[in-house]
Write a protein that holds these residues in place. Structure first.
Motif, PDB file in Angstrom:
ATOM      1  N   LEU A   1       0.825  -1.206   0.000  1.00 41.96           N
ATOM      2  CA  LEU A   1       0.000   0.000   0.000  1.00 41.96           C
ATOM      3  C   LEU A   1       0.864   1.264   0.000  1.00 41.96           C
ATOM      4  O   LEU A   1       0.685   2.157  -0.844  1.00 41.96           O
ATOM      5  N   VAL A   2       1.804   1.344   0.924  1.00 38.80           N
ATOM      6  CA  VAL A   2       2.633   2.544   1.025  1.00 38.80           C
ATOM      7  C   VAL A   2       3.535   2.691  -0.196  1.00 38.80           C
ATOM      8  O   VAL A   2       3.638   3.776  -0.795  1.00 38.80           O
ATOM      9  N   GLY A   3       4.187   1.601  -0.574  1.00 42.55           N
ATOM     10  CA  GLY A   3       5.070   1.662  -1.734  1.00 42.55           C
ATOM     11  C   GLY A   3       4.322   1.985  -3.010  1.00 42.55           C
ATOM     12  O   GLY A   3       4.785   2.785  -3.838  1.00 42.55           O
ATOM     13  N   GLY A   4       3.146   1.392  -3.170  1.00 43.79           N
ATOM     14  CA  GLY A   4       2.358   1.646  -4.368  1.00 43.79           C
ATOM     15  C   GLY A   4       1.856   3.077  -4.435  1.00 43.79           C
ATOM     16  O   GLY A   4       1.876   3.712  -5.495  1.00 43.79           O
ATOM     17  N   ALA A   5       1.403   3.603  -3.295  1.00 48.66           N
ATOM     18  CA  ALA A   5       0.895   4.979  -3.273  1.00 48.66           C
ATOM     19  C   ALA A   5       2.008   5.976  -3.599  1.00 48.66           C
ATOM     20  O   ALA A   5       1.813   6.926  -4.367  1.00 48.66           O
ATOM     21  N   ILE A   6       3.194   5.744  -3.027  1.00 51.61           N
ATOM     22  CA  ILE A   6       4.319   6.640  -3.304  1.00 51.61           C
ATOM     23  C   ILE A   6       4.740   6.533  -4.769  1.00 51.61           C
ATOM     24  O   ILE A   6       5.024   7.540  -5.433  1.00 51.61           O
ATOM     25  N   SER A   7       4.781   5.312  -5.270  1.00 56.53           N
ATOM     26  CA  SER A   7       5.158   5.113  -6.669  1.00 56.53           C
ATOM     27  C   SER A   7       4.171   5.787  -7.621  1.00 56.53           C
ATOM     28  O   SER A   7       4.571   6.441  -8.594  1.00 56.53           O
ATOM     29  N   MET A   8       2.886   5.639  -7.331  1.00 57.16           N
ATOM     30  CA  MET A   8       1.870   6.280  -8.162  1.00 57.16           C
ATOM     31  C   MET A   8       2.005   7.790  -8.111  1.00 57.16           C
ATOM     32  O   MET A   8       1.924   8.473  -9.133  1.00 57.16           O
ATOM     33  N   ALA A   9       2.206   8.327  -6.919  1.00 53.48           N
ATOM     34  CA  ALA A   9       2.339   9.774  -6.767  1.00 53.48           C
ATOM     35  C   ALA A   9       3.567  10.292  -7.497  1.00 53.48           C
ATOM     36  O   ALA A   9       3.516  11.319  -8.190  1.00 53.48           O
ATOM     37  N   LEU A  10       4.684   9.589  -7.348  1.00 57.33           N
ATOM     38  CA  LEU A  10       5.917  10.016  -8.005  1.00 57.33           C
ATOM     39  C   LEU A  10       5.781   9.955  -9.525  1.00 57.33           C
ATOM     40  O   LEU A  10       6.185  10.884 -10.238  1.00 57.33           O
ATOM     41  N   GLY A  11       5.199   8.870 -10.019  1.00 52.19           N
ATOM     42  CA  GLY A  11       5.017   8.739 -11.460  1.00 52.19           C
ATOM     43  C   GLY A  11       4.118   9.830 -12.011  1.00 52.19           C
ATOM     44  O   GLY A  11       4.397  10.403 -13.080  1.00 52.19           O
ATOM     45  N   GLU A  12       3.042  10.124 -11.290  1.00 51.49           N
ATOM     46  CA  GLU A  12       2.125  11.165 -11.744  1.00 51.49           C
ATOM     47  C   GLU A  12       2.789  12.536 -11.674  1.00 51.49           C
ATOM     48  O   GLU A  12       2.604  13.368 -12.572  1.00 51.49           O
ATOM     49  N   TYR A  13       3.573  12.765 -10.639  1.00 45.53           N
ATOM     50  CA  TYR A  13       4.251  14.054 -10.497  1.00 45.53           C
ATOM     51  C   TYR A  13       5.233  14.281 -11.643  1.00 45.53           C
ATOM     52  O   TYR A  13       5.271  15.362 -12.242  1.00 45.53           O
ATOM     53  N   VAL A  14       6.030  13.275 -11.953  1.00 45.53           N
ATOM     54  CA  VAL A  14       7.010  13.399 -13.039  1.00 45.53           C
ATOM     55  C   VAL A  14       6.309  13.601 -14.377  1.00 45.53           C
ATOM     56  O   VAL A  14       6.690  14.459 -15.182  1.00 45.53           O
ATOM     57  N   SER A  15       5.252  12.818 -14.608  1.00 45.49           N
ATOM     58  CA  SER A  15       4.534  12.917 -15.879  1.00 45.49           C
ATOM     59  C   SER A  15       3.886  14.283 -16.063  1.00 45.49           C
ATOM     60  O   SER A  15       4.028  14.926 -17.110  1.00 45.49           O
TER      61      SER A  15
END
Length: 243
Positions: free
Chosen positions: A65-79
Motif C-alpha cells: 500500500l505505502v510503496g504503491g501509493a508513493i510510486s503512483m504519486a511520483l510517477g504522476e508528479y514526473v509525468s
C-alpha cells in the motif's frame, strides 16, 4: 425564463474545458483506485497462499500500500511536471510572439480559421475580434489546443493519485484481515472482483464506453492476477520455504 440563445441543446456533454478537466480527473481517480485494489490484493492473497499467519500478510499488505501509493504519486508528479513545463514553454513562446510580431500572428490566426472552412473574410473578422478580446487565449486555442488556466499542478496530480490508490488498497486489506482465517481468501476474491467490476463500470460510464465490456475486462484481469499470485504463494508455502 432563460433566453433560447443561452440554452444548450447538449447540456450533459463536456463542451467546456473545465468540465472536460473534471472528467479526466475523475477517470484518473477511478483508474488509480483500480490499481490500488489489484496490486495490493495480489500481494496479500499471494502471501495468504504461503502462510496463514496474520503478521506477514499485514506487513506485506502495508508495504504494498505505502510503496504503491508513493510510486503512483511520483510517477504522476514526473509525468504532469513534464507536460506542465512543455505547456508553459509554449504559452510563453506564444506570448512573446504576440508582443514582437502582432500582425504576423493575426495573419496566422486568420489562416488557421480559413483552414477550418471559413471564408477569408469571415476568418479575418473572427481572428480580429478574438484578438481584441484575448489574443493569447485565441492563439493557444487555435494553434495549440490548450487553455492557459488548464495547466495542471504536478502536486495536485501526485496527491490525488496517491489518495485514489490508497482508497482502492484499503478494500483488499480489510477483506483479508477481518474475516476468520478459513474464509479470508474467498472473501477477498469476492470483494475484490466486485470492486473491480464497479470501477470498470464507473470508468466506462465516465468515458462513454461499453460498461459491461469494461467491467468484464477488469474483473477477468483481476481474477487472473489473484489466481496467479495465490497459486505462486501456495507453491512457495508448500515447499517449506515459508515457516
Amino acid at each position: 425564463m432563460t433566453p433560447a440563445s443561452q440554452v444548450s441543446p447538449h447540456r450533459e456533454e463536456p463542451h467546456t474545458t473545465d468540465t472536460a478537466a473534471r472528467l479526466n480527473w475523475l477517470r484518473a481517480g477511478v483508474l488509480g483506485a483500480n490499481d490500488g485494489i489489484v496490486s495490493v490484493a495480489a500481494v496479500v492473497v499471494g502471501v495468504a497462499g504461503a502462510t496463514t499467519s496474520t503478521g506477514p500478510i499485514l506487513t506485506a499488505g502495508m508495504a504494498a500500500l505505502v510503496g504503491g501509493a508513493i510510486s503512483m504519486a511520483l510517477g504522476e508528479y514526473v509525468s504532469v511536471s513534464s507536460q506542465t513545463d512543455s505547456q508553459r514553454s509554449l504559452i510563453e513562446k506564444e506570448r512573446r510572439e504576440l508582443a514582437e510580431m502582432p500582425q504576423e500572428e493575426l495573419a496566422e490566426l486568420t489562416a488557421l480559421y480559413e483552414a477550418q472552412g471559413l471564408t477569408p473574410q469571415t476568418a479575418r473578422q473572427v481572428a480580429v475580434e478574438l484578438t481584441e478580446h484575448d489574443a493569447l487565449a485565441a492563439h493557444l486555442s487555435a494553434e495549440l489546443h490548450i487553455d492557459e488556466d488548464d495547466v495542471a499542478s504536478p502536486w495536485h496530480a501526485a496527491v490525488a493519485s496517491a489518495i485514489a490508490f490508497t482508497l482502492g488498497a484499503v478494500l483488499p486489506m480489510l477483506a483479508i484481515l477481518l474475516p476468520p482465517e478459513p474464509v479470508r481468501v474467498p472473501v477477498t476474491f469476492i470483494a475484490v472482483l466486485v470492486a473491480l467490476g464497479a470501477t470498470g463500470w464507473t470508468g466506462a460510464a465516465i468515458g462513454g464506453g461499453s460498461r459491461l465490456r469494461a467491467a468484464s475486462r477488469v474483473v477477468l484481469g483481476g481474477a487472473l492476477a489473484l489466481a496467479a499470485t495465490f497459486g505462486i504463494g501456495s507453491l512457495i508455502g508448500g515447499s517449506g520455504l515459508v515457516g
